[in-house]
Write a protein that holds these residues in place. Structure first.
Motif, PDB file in Angstrom:
ATOM      1  N   THR A   1      -3.249  -9.536  12.670  1.00 17.22           N
ATOM      2  CA  THR A   1      -4.236 -10.443  12.080  1.00 17.22           C
ATOM      3  C   THR A   1      -3.624 -11.805  11.815  1.00 17.22           C
TER       4      THR A   1
ATOM      5  N   PRO B   1      -1.923  -4.329  17.365  1.00 22.12           N
ATOM      6  CA  PRO B   1      -1.619  -3.286  16.378  1.00 22.12           C
ATOM      7  C   PRO B   1      -1.384  -1.937  17.046  1.00 22.12           C
TER       8      PRO B   1
ATOM      9  N   MET C   1       0.827  -1.205   0.000  1.00 22.02           N
ATOM     10  CA  MET C   1       0.000   0.000   0.000  1.00 22.02           C
ATOM     11  C   MET C   1       0.862   1.256   0.000  1.00 22.02           C
TER      12      MET C   1
ATOM     13  N   THR D   1       0.353   4.161   6.582  1.00 16.64           N
ATOM     14  CA  THR D   1       0.209   2.711   6.497  1.00 16.64           C
ATOM     15  C   THR D   1       0.823   1.954   7.670  1.00 16.64           C
TER      16      THR D   1
ATOM     17  N   LEU E   1      -1.467  -3.887  11.926  1.00 20.37           N
ATOM     18  CA  LEU E   1      -2.752  -4.597  11.945  1.00 20.37           C
ATOM     19  C   LEU E   1      -2.648  -5.896  11.157  1.00 20.37           C
ATOM     20  N   GLU E   2      -1.907  -5.873  10.045  1.00 21.21           N
ATOM     21  CA  GLU E   2      -1.722  -7.098   9.259  1.00 21.21           C
ATOM     22  C   GLU E   2      -0.964  -8.155  10.062  1.00 21.21           C
TER      23      GLU E   2
ATOM     24  N   LEU F   1      -7.547   5.164  11.310  1.00 23.48           N
ATOM     25  CA  LEU F   1      -6.790   3.925  11.472  1.00 23.48           C
ATOM     26  C   LEU F   1      -6.474   3.654  12.938  1.00 23.48           C
TER      27      LEU F   1
ATOM     28  N   LEU G   1      -1.682   0.012   9.472  1.00 28.40           N
ATOM     29  CA  LEU G   1      -2.148  -1.114   8.659  1.00 28.40           C
ATOM     30  C   LEU G   1      -1.155  -2.267   8.683  1.00 28.40           C
ATOM     31  N   ARG G   2       0.146  -1.932   8.669  1.00 28.24           N
ATOM     32  CA  ARG G   2       1.152  -3.003   8.716  1.00 28.24           C
ATOM     33  C   ARG G   2       1.097  -3.727  10.058  1.00 28.24           C
TER      34      ARG G   2
ATOM     35  N   ALA H   1      -7.483   0.253  14.787  1.00 25.68           N
ATOM     36  CA  ALA H   1      -6.555  -0.597  15.537  1.00 25.68           C
ATOM     37  C   ALA H   1      -7.064  -0.843  16.947  1.00 25.68           C
TER      38      ALA H   1
END
Length: 483
Positions: free
Chosen positions: A198, A210, A1, A188, A194-195, A219, A191-192, A223
């Motif tokens: 996950t 996260p 992303m 991001t 969070l990935e 975001l 998001l990283r 999180a």
């Protein structure tokens, strides 16, 4: 992303730069050409006045010096003609003195007291700017003067301008790239994290929640919400796992005690009640198997484990040898056919449970004098084929539903055996289907992933994580009772 955000920022900046720099460069180039043309016209007009004055005084010897001096200082060509169009001097000597050039369009117009400025293409010099001015006093024309400049003097400046604009645009893009990369990483980063969280949660644990302290507000809220959801989900899974373990222990003893008490009642009952007592004991046994099946599914669904390479041929040979004595009692044979498959990906103990459940189902419906075939096929496939009555298409589509039993079924199964098999197969990264066997009977087809031809992929682990925790199914050396 991050890369996509960076590219989008750069594309937007490039679009703005193109929209600004191309019109700017175009208008600057046109302005430069206009200024150059006006300067040449001005110089040509002044030289024409000086030349006309020398021609009027008869001082023709001064004309070559005048033309040569200007040509050397400015890199131009100067031609002076008299009123008849004959060359008086040429700074480069291309036209001989006395040659008649009155036929040239620009010279002819100047001899009519008309000044002209135009761009021409010279075979040797390329594009040139030609300014032709009449040498006149009022209406009296005494000659004409023509100045020729190569256009490279303008185009070189234009190229430098375009190069400067390109360098400025590149610097702007570089600055935008640095700022955009910093912003994209900032956006991001949640998001990283969070990935990664996950992925950890899919494996059954969440060690690194996260990051909810950096990034855009949306975001950060996402999180925080994910962390709350994941924590609650972990607590629910732990509670389910604890319930499965506790219920497994608590329910076995009462059911066994109930069966024992019912059997102890037999001597004290009227013989006419023995049939009902036997039916009650059978229902208790069925209830016990159903409880065990439900608890097994609960353990499977609340745990996660990772597939490992397992020797499929060894497992099939082992299970066939163990089931052969039980099948012989019903006059049924167990046969292993097909080429060796080798190792496949499977969670520990899954292949034994899959084979035992499918063999138990096949043996239940196999008539005496028939065979159950464990057929190996290319592509890490195993077919468990019986010669029983088979199963209609509609029943085969519902056979993996929990507690489902065929309407014409006369056995005491619980409807949990095939759902457990499906969970084990999917957790190992494979697929299972029921098909009609050639000549009658049922063909249970299990397709797994060959471990000798590919590395374990992330989607195998993720699929296993959807069905299991870290607990490994126990291995049993004998045939498993079907549920």
């Amino acid at each position: 992303m991050t890369r996509r955000l960076l590219l989008s920022y750069l594309a937007l900046a490039l679009l703005v730069l193109v929209g600004l720099e191309i019109p700017l460069g175009y208008f600057y180039a046109r302005g430069e050409e206009s200024r150059f043309s006006q300067g040449v016209e001005r110089d040509a007009s002044m030289l024409a006045e000086v030349a006309e004055e020398n021609i009027e005084k008869g001082n023709l010897e001064a004309l070559p010096e005048l033309a040569q001096e200007y040509a050397e200082d400015n890199g131009a060509r100067v031609v002076v003609v008299d009123r008849t169009g004959r060359v008086l001097t040429d700074s480069v000597g291309a036209a001989a003195v006395g040659a008649d050039v009155s036929g040239q369009t620009d010279i002819a117009a100047a001899l009519r007291n008309e000044a002209t400025t135009a761009t021409h293409t010279d075979p040797q010099a390329g594009d040139v700017l030609v300014a032709t001015m009449p040498g006149s006093s009022g209406t009296t024309i005494r000659g004409a003067l023509q100045v020729t400049y190569p256009m490279t003097m303008v185009t070189d400046r234009e190229h430098r301008i375009w190069l400067a604009l390109a360098l400025a645009g590149a610097c702007v893009l570089a600055a935008v790239a640095v700022v955009a990369f910093t912003m994209a990483r900032w956006i991001t980063r949640p998001l990283r994290t969070l990935e990664r969280a996950t992925t950890q949660l899919a494996d059954g644990h969440l060690d690194n929640p996260p990051d909810s302290a950096t990034g855009p507000p949306e975001l950060r809220r996402l999180a925080t919400s994910f962390t709350h959801t994941a924590t609650r989900l972990q607590h629910l899974l732990e509670a389910q796992h604890g319930f499965a373990a506790e219920a497994s222990h608590q329910l076995k003893t009462p059911l066994a005690s109930l069966r024992l008490r019912l059997e102890n009642l037999e001597p004290y009952l009227d013989p006419r009640a023995h049939t009902s007592l036997e039916e009650t004991i059978e229902e208790v046994e069925r209830l016990s198997r159903m409880v065990h099946g439900l608890l097994a599914l609960a353990r499977l669904e609340s745990a996660a484990t990772t597939p490992e390479p397992v020797d499929l041929d060894a497992v099939l040979a082992d299970r066939a040898a163990i089931w052969e004595p039980l099948a012989s009692e019903q006059h049924v044979t167990v046969v292993v056919t097909g080429p060796a498959v080798g190792r496949v990906w499977a969670i520990p103990g899954a292949l034994e449970q899959i084979t035992d459940n499918l063999l138990a189902n096949a043996l239940r419906v196999s008539p005496p004098g028939t065979a159950i075939t464990l057929a190996r096929a290319p592509g890490a496939e195993v077919h468990v084929i019986d010669q029983g009555p088979g199963m209609p298409q509609a029943d085969r589509e519902r056979a993996f539903d929990r507690f489902w039993r065929a309407s014409d079924s006369h056995h005491d199964g619980t409807g949990l055996g095939l759902p457990i098999v499906r969970h084990l197969v999917h957790a190992s990264g494979g697929e299972i289907s029921l098909n009609a066997a050639p000549g009658g009977g049922l063909d249970a087809r299990v397709r797994l992933r060959p471990a000798d031809q590919e590395r374990r992929s992330g989607n195998i682990t993720s699929r296993a994580a959807q069905h299991f925790g870290r607990r490994t199914p126990t291995h049993r050396s004998g045939p498993r009772s079907p549920v």
